[in-house]
Write a protein that holds these residues in place. Structure first.
Motif, mmCIF file in Angstrom:
data_model
loop_
_atom_site.group_PDB
_atom_site.id
_atom_site.type_symbol
_atom_site.label_atom_id
_atom_site.label_comp_id
_atom_site.label_asym_id
_atom_site.label_seq_id
_atom_site.Cartn_x
_atom_site.Cartn_y
_atom_site.Cartn_z
ATOM 1 N N LYS A 1 0.978 -1.271 0.103
ATOM 2 C CA LYS A 1 0.058 0.005 0.017
ATOM 3 C C LYS A 1 0.855 1.200 0.026
ATOM 4 C CE LYS A 1 -3.426 2.437 2.703
ATOM 5 N NZ LYS A 1 -4.282 2.601 4.049
ATOM 6 N N ILE A 2 0.796 2.085 -0.833
ATOM 7 C CA ILE A 2 1.507 3.451 -1.087
ATOM 8 C C ILE A 2 0.319 4.417 -0.614
ATOM 9 C CG2 ILE A 2 2.356 5.172 -2.552
ATOM 10 C CD1 ILE A 2 2.890 2.897 -4.314
ATOM 11 N N ALA A 3 0.976 5.267 0.497
ATOM 12 C CA ALA A 3 0.021 6.494 0.991
ATOM 13 C C ALA A 3 1.178 7.768 0.721
ATOM 14 C CB ALA A 3 -0.022 6.005 2.447
ATOM 15 N N ALA A 4 0.271 9.028 0.561
ATOM 16 C CA ALA A 4 0.978 10.061 0.708
ATOM 17 C C ALA A 4 1.256 10.535 2.284
ATOM 18 C CB ALA A 4 0.102 11.234 0.217
ATOM 19 N N PRO A 5 2.382 11.023 2.450
ATOM 20 C CA PRO A 5 2.760 11.370 3.822
ATOM 21 C C PRO A 5 1.702 12.247 4.615
ATOM 22 C CG PRO A 5 4.106 12.435 2.404
ATOM 23 C CD PRO A 5 3.249 11.758 1.401
ATOM 24 N N ASP A 6 0.921 13.129 4.242
ATOM 25 C CA ASP A 6 0.189 13.952 4.800
ATOM 26 C C ASP A 6 -1.530 13.388 4.171
ATOM 27 O OD1 ASP A 6 1.622 15.614 6.173
ATOM 28 O OD2 ASP A 6 2.073 16.696 4.226
ATOM 29 N N ASP A 7 -1.957 12.378 4.811
ATOM 30 C CA ASP A 7 -3.417 11.964 4.406
ATOM 31 C C ASP A 7 -4.376 12.954 4.227
ATOM 32 O OD1 ASP A 7 -2.945 9.355 6.705
ATOM 33 O OD2 ASP A 7 -2.229 9.203 4.781
ATOM 34 N N TYR A 8 -4.965 12.738 3.089
ATOM 35 C CA TYR A 8 -6.227 13.555 2.721
ATOM 36 C C TYR A 8 -7.309 13.418 3.661
ATOM 37 C CZ TYR A 8 -3.440 14.090 -1.636
ATOM 38 O OH TYR A 8 -2.435 14.246 -2.580
ATOM 39 N N HIS A 9 -7.527 13.985 4.616
ATOM 40 C CA HIS A 9 -8.785 13.777 5.506
ATOM 41 C C HIS A 9 -10.034 14.746 5.113
ATOM 42 C CE1 HIS A 9 -6.190 11.501 8.256
ATOM 43 N NE2 HIS A 9 -5.168 12.413 8.231
ATOM 44 N N GLU A 10 -9.847 15.650 3.924
ATOM 45 C CA GLU A 10 -10.872 16.385 3.678
ATOM 46 C C GLU A 10 -11.953 15.403 3.067
ATOM 47 O OE1 GLU A 10 -7.921 16.862 2.651
ATOM 48 O OE2 GLU A 10 -7.195 18.769 3.384
ATOM 49 N N ASP A 11 -12.931 16.185 2.848
ATOM 50 C CA ASP A 11 -14.345 15.608 1.985
ATOM 51 C C ASP A 11 -13.960 15.159 0.713
ATOM 52 O OD1 ASP A 11 -15.579 17.618 0.202
ATOM 53 O OD2 ASP A 11 -14.830 18.694 2.150
ATOM 54 N N TYR A 12 -14.549 14.311 -0.301
ATOM 55 C CA TYR A 12 -14.177 13.955 -1.400
ATOM 56 C C TYR A 12 -13.854 15.122 -2.294
ATOM 57 C CZ TYR A 12 -14.567 11.859 -5.931
ATOM 58 O OH TYR A 12 -14.241 11.421 -7.226
ATOM 59 N N ASP A 13 -14.998 16.177 -2.432
ATOM 60 C CA ASP A 13 -14.646 17.129 -3.402
ATOM 61 C C ASP A 13 -13.378 18.137 -3.007
ATOM 62 O OD1 ASP A 13 -17.101 16.644 -4.720
ATOM 63 O OD2 ASP A 13 -18.424 17.895 -3.623
ATOM 64 N N THR A 14 -13.197 18.462 -1.857
ATOM 65 C CA THR A 14 -11.963 18.965 -1.330
ATOM 66 C C THR A 14 -10.695 18.266 -1.804
ATOM 67 O OG1 THR A 14 -13.096 20.031 0.409
ATOM 68 C CG2 THR A 14 -10.494 19.989 0.693
ATOM 69 N N VAL A 15 -10.959 16.791 -1.640
ATOM 70 C CA VAL A 15 -9.673 16.057 -2.054
ATOM 71 C C VAL A 15 -9.424 16.251 -3.552
ATOM 72 C CG1 VAL A 15 -8.864 13.652 -1.996
ATOM 73 C CG2 VAL A 15 -9.651 14.619 -0.014
ATOM 74 N N VAL A 16 -10.402 15.994 -4.447
ATOM 75 C CA VAL A 16 -10.356 16.313 -5.598
ATOM 76 C C VAL A 16 -9.721 17.599 -6.140
ATOM 77 C CG1 VAL A 16 -11.704 16.275 -8.022
ATOM 78 C CG2 VAL A 16 -12.333 14.459 -6.251
ATOM 79 N N ARG A 17 -10.261 18.462 -5.378
ATOM 80 C CA ARG A 17 -9.647 19.953 -5.994
ATOM 81 C C ARG A 17 -8.295 20.043 -5.431
ATOM 82 N NH1 ARG A 17 -14.730 21.602 -4.171
ATOM 83 N NH2 ARG A 17 -14.137 22.172 -1.803
ATOM 84 N N LYS A 18 -7.806 19.733 -4.537
ATOM 85 C CA LYS A 18 -6.458 19.563 -4.138
ATOM 86 C C LYS A 18 -5.549 18.750 -4.917
ATOM 87 C CE LYS A 18 -3.717 18.431 0.001
ATOM 88 N NZ LYS A 18 -3.658 17.794 1.348
ATOM 89 N N SER A 19 -6.165 17.494 -5.417
ATOM 90 C CA SER A 19 -5.324 16.756 -6.206
ATOM 91 C C SER A 19 -5.106 17.275 -7.669
ATOM 92 C CB SER A 19 -6.154 15.376 -6.277
ATOM 93 O OG SER A 19 -6.241 14.608 -5.378
ATOM 94 N N GLN A 20 -6.101 17.932 -8.220
ATOM 95 C CA GLN A 20 -6.182 18.657 -9.524
ATOM 96 C C GLN A 20 -5.103 19.540 -9.155
ATOM 97 O OE1 GLN A 20 -10.324 19.407 -9.912
ATOM 98 N NE2 GLN A 20 -10.598 17.753 -10.971
ATOM 99 N N GLU A 21 -5.290 20.461 -8.240
ATOM 100 C CA GLU A 21 -4.151 21.592 -8.120
ATOM 101 C C GLU A 21 -2.833 21.010 -8.327
ATOM 102 O OE1 GLU A 21 -2.209 25.121 -7.954
ATOM 103 O OE2 GLU A 21 -3.902 24.570 -8.608
ATOM 104 N N GLU A 22 -2.514 19.792 -7.419
ATOM 105 C CA GLU A 22 -1.280 19.217 -7.324
ATOM 106 C C GLU A 22 -0.806 18.697 -8.713
ATOM 107 O OE1 GLU A 22 -1.889 16.452 -4.440
ATOM 108 O OE2 GLU A 22 -1.597 17.868 -2.618
ATOM 109 N N ILE A 23 -1.561 18.134 -9.386
ATOM 110 C CA ILE A 23 -1.235 17.689 -10.770
ATOM 111 C C ILE A 23 -0.935 18.786 -11.617
ATOM 112 C CG2 ILE A 23 -2.374 16.815 -12.782
ATOM 113 C CD1 ILE A 23 -3.912 14.771 -10.981
#
Length: 72
Positions: free
Chosen positions: A32-54
């Motif tokens: 299992k691979i995990a990011a060091p700072d787990d994504y604890h936010e709700d789904y929509d926030t995680v999607v926005r955060k991930s899109q910005e990181e990409i």
């Protein structure tokens, strides 16, 4: 040669279940691979955060677990 199933999941839900099914079917090890700072936010926030990181080309360091033991 033994197979290795490697997966990344946000929620430990469907992706993890599918990885475990593959592990059993293949009689493989699982990682299992995990990011060091787990994504604890709700789904929509995680999607926005991930899109910005990409968009920024962000590549975080990752943590990985093999049979419950941390490896880097």
């Amino acid at each position: 040669m033994k197979a290795l199933v490697v997966y990344f999941t946000w929620t430990n839900g469907n992706t993890e279940r599918i990885a475990k099914v593959l592990q059993q079917a293949l009689r493989a090890d699982i990682l299992k691979i995990a990011a060091p700072d787990d994504y604890h936010e709700d789904y929509d926030t995680v999607v926005r955060k991930s899109q910005e990181e990409i968009r920024r080309g962000y590549r975080p360091r990752v943590k990985a677990w093999l049979h419950g033991n941390g490896i880097a």
